[in-house]
Write an enzyme that holds these catalytic residues in place. Structure first.
Site, short mmCIF file in Angstrom:
data_model
loop_
_atom_site.label_atom_id
_atom_site.label_comp_id
_atom_site.label_asym_id
_atom_site.label_seq_id
_atom_site.Cartn_x
_atom_site.Cartn_y
_atom_site.Cartn_z
N THR A 95 -24.22 -2.22 -18.75
CA THR A 95 -23.64 -2.72 -17.19
C THR A 95 -25.16 -2.52 -16.70
O THR A 95 -24.74 -2.68 -15.86
CB THR A 95 -22.85 -1.00 -17.48
OG1 THR A 95 -21.13 -1.90 -18.60
CG2 THR A 95 -22.28 -0.69 -15.96
N ASP B 98 -8.72 5.06 -21.92
CA ASP B 98 -10.28 4.76 -21.75
C ASP B 98 -10.53 3.94 -20.80
O ASP B 98 -9.99 2.78 -20.96
CB ASP B 98 -10.13 3.88 -22.87
CG ASP B 98 -12.33 3.72 -22.71
OD1 ASP B 98 -12.55 4.20 -22.12
OD2 ASP B 98 -12.63 3.62 -23.60
N ASP C 234 -20.47 10.43 -24.11
CA ASP C 234 -20.10 9.08 -25.17
C ASP C 234 -21.41 8.17 -25.12
O ASP C 234 -21.13 7.58 -23.81
CB ASP C 234 -18.70 8.49 -23.84
CG ASP C 234 -18.10 7.07 -24.81
OD1 ASP C 234 -18.94 6.63 -26.25
OD2 ASP C 234 -17.42 7.01 -24.68
N GLY D 95 -24.38 2.64 -23.42
CA GLY D 95 -23.64 2.42 -24.92
C GLY D 95 -25.53 1.21 -25.56
O GLY D 95 -25.55 0.46 -25.09
N CYS E 101 -23.42 -2.44 -24.38
CA CYS E 101 -23.13 -2.05 -23.14
C CYS E 101 -24.40 -2.56 -21.98
O CYS E 101 -25.43 -2.66 -22.70
CB CYS E 101 -22.90 -0.82 -23.06
SG CYS E 101 -23.25 -0.91 -21.22
N TYR F 277 -14.36 -12.87 -11.04
CA TYR F 277 -14.70 -11.65 -10.00
C TYR F 277 -15.62 -10.30 -11.33
O TYR F 277 -16.09 -9.47 -10.41
CB TYR F 277 -14.48 -11.62 -8.78
CG TYR F 277 -13.27 -10.11 -9.22
CD1 TYR F 277 -12.96 -9.22 -10.35
CD2 TYR F 277 -12.09 -11.16 -9.45
CE1 TYR F 277 -11.85 -8.32 -10.37
CE2 TYR F 277 -10.66 -10.84 -9.53
CZ TYR F 277 -10.26 -9.05 -10.16
OH TYR F 277 -10.12 -9.07 -10.99
N GLY G 264 -18.93 -5.19 -27.98
CA GLY G 264 -18.91 -4.18 -26.87
C GLY G 264 -17.68 -4.84 -26.43
O GLY G 264 -16.67 -5.62 -26.40
N MET G 265 -17.01 -3.53 -25.97
CA MET G 265 -15.14 -4.11 -25.78
C MET G 265 -15.00 -4.53 -24.62
O MET G 265 -14.14 -5.05 -23.84
CB MET G 265 -14.30 -2.49 -25.32
CG MET G 265 -14.40 -1.79 -26.79
SD MET G 265 -13.66 -3.10 -28.26
CE MET G 265 -11.94 -3.39 -28.18
N ILE H 88 -21.98 6.31 -18.31
CA ILE H 88 -21.51 4.73 -18.31
C ILE H 88 -22.67 4.01 -18.14
O ILE H 88 -24.36 4.50 -17.51
CB ILE H 88 -21.42 5.36 -16.71
CG1 ILE H 88 -20.39 5.12 -16.19
CG2 ILE H 88 -21.56 3.71 -16.05
CD1 ILE H 88 -19.37 5.30 -15.03
#
Ligand code: 5GP
Length: 357
Positions: free
Chosen positions: A188, A129, A219, A183, A186, A286, A269-270, A180
């Site tokens: 992102t 992952d 996912d 989640g 998430c 960064y 979140g991870m 992507i």
């Protein structure tokens, strides 16, 4: 000039499943088990293909035990040591068919995978992952794991487009993890502007994977049982859940009380700051933290939530006349909608009379 794809891409909330005439009498007749044979490992699987995510608070040993009792799957988080996994295997004979060990994408991770696999030959699944499955480096990592551990069924991701699914399968993945940005914890999409509506990602990636005898996991992004039905209806072979399983007894972390006496658990979140601090991973200058930390109302044993999920899925199959989960996608027609639920009494549910949300 940047290109714009004008095809409409769909999220779970953008569609409903159209009901179809059926001969099924009741939802009890629906079988949610699916048999699969994986492309590279040639291993056979038979179970209910719902996976507890390999997140700290969800991919726990306790979740694995409860999920296995109903033949559901758990991707254990990667911070468990060999001894802990060994005692789980000893304590619950047969659980190896419903667990994966997880790993990131570094050389250290490969060494750890090899150690676990050598020490515990019963282990059948590995979940590789990384946040961004698009790097050449990751494709190469999947290839190396396939060569080193040919008998393992490899889950790898995350990606959201057909060509990358194909590349990962050809490199050695049996099952590609798709998602992507959808989640529940998430960030992102807000931090980077990158992502793909989950239902379209699932439909396109399933098509690509199935053409190569590969499989996919949808996912992230499921927040109600109906979303799980839509993911399977869209062609997902497995559906992975994080947030829907948070806040239970089997989820990691203490039950706490807020100022008004309401019980909650912490879910993160991870790649959130909380996860970084916990595992003392340094957030490079960064790189932005792309996960958040939330308070989830305490929800008791996961058994009730699991029943709610399986009941919803069985009922979805009944509405389209699918006696087995396998037929759900064949019998699914999605209808695009502008409103999928009636919001009139949103937030006013009686907590005592509606124990599961
Ligand atoms: P959920 O079921 O909660 O909507 O989604 C769970 C999925 O979110 C996980 O399986 C994983 O792919 C993804 N995820 C977990 N933690 C993070 C994070 O910190 N950042 C991002 N971008 N995704 C995460």
């Amino acid at each position: 000039m940047p290109r714009v794809e004008n095809d409409i891409k769909l999220d779970f909330k953008d569609v409903l499943i159209r009901p179809k005439r059926s001969t099924l009498k009741s939802r009890e007749e629906v079988d949610l088990h699916r048999p699969y044979v994986f492309r590279h490992s040639k291993a056979e699987y038979h179970g209910i293909p719902i996976i507890a995510a390999n997140m700290d608070s969800v991919g726990t040993l306790e979740m694995a035990k409860t999920f296995h009792q109903s033949d559901l799957f758990t991707a254990l988080h990667k911070y468990y040591g060999v001894e802990e996994v060994a005692s789980l295997l000893k304590e619950v004979p047969g659980i190896e068919k419903n667990i994966a060990i997880s790993s990131g994408g570094t050389s250290d991770d490969l060494t750890r995978l090899q150690t676990i696999s050598d020490t515990l030959p019963a282990i059948q699944f590995a979940c590789l992952d990384v946040a961004n499955g698009y790097t050449e480096f990751f494709v190469d990592y999947v290839r190396r794991v396939r060569e080193a551990l040919p008998h393992l069924t490899i889950m790898a991701g995350n990606v959201v487009t057909g060509e990358m699914v194909e590349q990962l399968i050809l490199a050695g993945a049996d099952i590609v993890k798709v998602g992507i940005g959808p989640g529940s914890v998430c960030t992102t999409r807000t931090k980077t502007g990158v992502g793909y509506p989950q239902l379209s990602a699932v439909m396109e990636c399933a098509d690509a994977a199935h053409g190569l005898n590969g499989h996919i996991i949808s996912d992230g992004g499921c927040s109600v049982p109906g979303d799980i039905a839509k993911a399977f209806g869209g062609g997902a072979d497995f559906v992975m859940l994080g947030g829907m399983l948070a806040g239970h007894d089997e989820s990691a972390g203490e039950v706490m009380e807020d100022e008004s006496g309401k019980k909650f658990k912490i879910f993160y979140g991870m790649s959130s700051r909380t996860a970084m601090d916990k595992h003392s991973t340094k957030l490079a200058d960064y790189r932005a933290s792309e996960g958040k930390t939330v308070r989830v109302p305490y929800r008791g044993p996961v058994q009730m939530t699991m029943r709610d999920i399986l009941g919803g899925l069985r009922s979805a199959c009944t509405y389209v006349g699918a006696p087995h989960l396998k037929e759900l996608s064949k019998r699914t027609t999605f209808i695009r909608v502008t409103q999928q639920v009636n919001e009139a009494f949103r937030g006013l549910e009686d907590p005592k009379l509606n124990p599961v949300h």
